[in-house]
Design an enzyme around this catalytic site. Structure first.
Site, PDB file in Angstrom:
ATOM      1  CB  CYS A 131      -0.892  -0.146   1.278  1.00 38.78           C
ATOM      2  SG  CYS A 131      -2.032   1.481   1.312  1.00 38.78           S
ATOM      3  CB  CYS A 134      -0.531   2.655   4.014  1.00 38.95           C
ATOM      4  SG  CYS A 134      -1.750   1.736   3.143  1.00 38.95           S
ATOM      5  CG  ASP A 135       3.218   1.209   4.308  1.00 36.84           C
ATOM      6  OD1 ASP A 135       2.641   1.509   5.614  1.00 36.84           O
ATOM      7  OD2 ASP A 135       3.076  -0.160   3.848  1.00 36.84           O
TER       8      ASP A 135
END
Ligand code: NAP
Length: 306
Positions: A131, A134-135
């Site tokens: 992701c 997200c990261d």
């Protein structure tokens, strides 16, 4: 006894649906699955869930679980093994146990596809991610690779250039399947390099990602390249196996909804990544969960079952 509502799944959509349903006095039964918490349990820090400037994905899901447990009296931490939507009330099975329900909220989520390499699993959260949204922010001024050739890979690669010093897309063929507009953005981005006709044979690094070993699918040549992060963007599969043939789904297996969360069966609602093929964000999944619970409540009231 017939339940008013059963909720399947324990990601942000499932827990939010459960909290809303419980607070609406529907006394829901939450069948959370053995592995609670969904995809966020596979990420490291989360910085984009409002109210939490920075929190580990698994910790956020523990908080959601504790929140749900405060309101939801009936939780089964097992997998639903069979669903029969051909009869009403609907039947949900957990192994040999049968549960009947007047309404159902499906929040079983999606699973990122992985390459299936032993070191990939070991290094998830330590440089390997499924992701980028997200990261990505954890890779400021670092080198990253993105695996895949679809829209997700293009989107991830472009997004990652906001943080990373350089992004290398590794794709197994010599052309992308992504839409032209997404490809063009990639080709025009000076921070993105492409390695064609290559697959990752191994991910290198002891405690965190240090590189990848790639194999040229045409020449067979093997080489190692240094990188700090590996973003796998080879697609997601919605977890809809239990409902195949019982609910309308698109060609990729996502449950088709109309009027936001309504499925092709009256009283069956779908929320989160199991039906949302576009956004795939925890905060949005939570919103879908709230919508499903509100609509389940309205459905039950309309049948004088609420
Ligand atoms: P996708 O279109 O299925 O593409 C997956 C990519 O991963 C393909 O290029 C495929 O290679 C590659 N791949 C699959 N398995 C692999 C493996 N084991 N090893 C190496 N490479 C592998 O998936 P997606 O990109 O996630 O897109 C899914 C859907 O969401 C699509 O309909 C897409 O249009 C949509 N989407 C839209 C947007 C947007 O419009 N903004 C953004 C993201 C996604 P091959 O090409 O060789 O098969």
């Amino acid at each position: 006894m017939t339940e008013k509502v059963i909720i399947l799944g324990s990601g942000p959509a499932g827990y939010t649906a459960a909290i809303y349903a419980a607070r609406n006095d529907l006394d829901p039964l939450l069948i959370s699955g053995y592995q609670t918490g969904g995809q966020l349990t596979l990420t490291s820090e989360v910085e984009n869930f409002p109210g939490f400037e920075s929190i580990l994905g698994p910790e956020l899901m523990e908080k959601m679980k504790a929140h749900a447990k405060k309101f939801v009296k009936k939780i089964i931490e097992k997998d639903a093994t069979k669903v029969d939507l051909s009869v009403y009330p609907y039947k949900i099975f957990v192994e040999d146990e049968e549960y009947d329900t007047y309404s159902l909220i499906i929040a079983t989520g999606a699973s990122a596809r992985w390459l299936g390499l032993p070191n990939e699993k070991r290094l998830i959260g330590h440089g390997v991610s499924g992701c980028a949204t997200c990261d990505g922010a954890f890779f400021k001024n670092k080198s990253v690779v993105v695996v895949g050739g679809g829209d997700s890979a293009m989107e991830d690669a472009n997004y990652l250039t906001k943080f990373a010093s350089d992004v290398t897309i590794i794709h197994r063929r010599n052309e992308f399947r992504a839409s032209k507009i997404m490809q063009d953005k990639v080709f025009k981005n000076p921070k993105i390099k492409i390695i064609w006709n290559s697959i990752i044979d191994d991910i290198l690094g002891k405690d965190h990602v240090e590189g990848v070993r790639i194999r040229d699918t045409v020449t067979g040549e093997i080489k190692e390249i240094k990188t700090d992060g590996v973003f796998i963007a080879i697609g997601h599969d919605p977890n809809t196996g239990l409902f195949k043939g019982q609910l309308d789904m698109d060609e990729q297996g996502y449950i088709i909804t109309h009027d936001f969360v309504k499925t092709s069966k009256d009283g069956v609602f779908a929320a989160g990544d199991v039906q949302d093929r576009k956004y795939k964000q925890a905060v949005i999944a939570a919103g879908w969960g709230a919508m499903a619970a509100i609509d389940a409540d309205k459905f039950l009231a309309s049948k004088n079952l609420g």
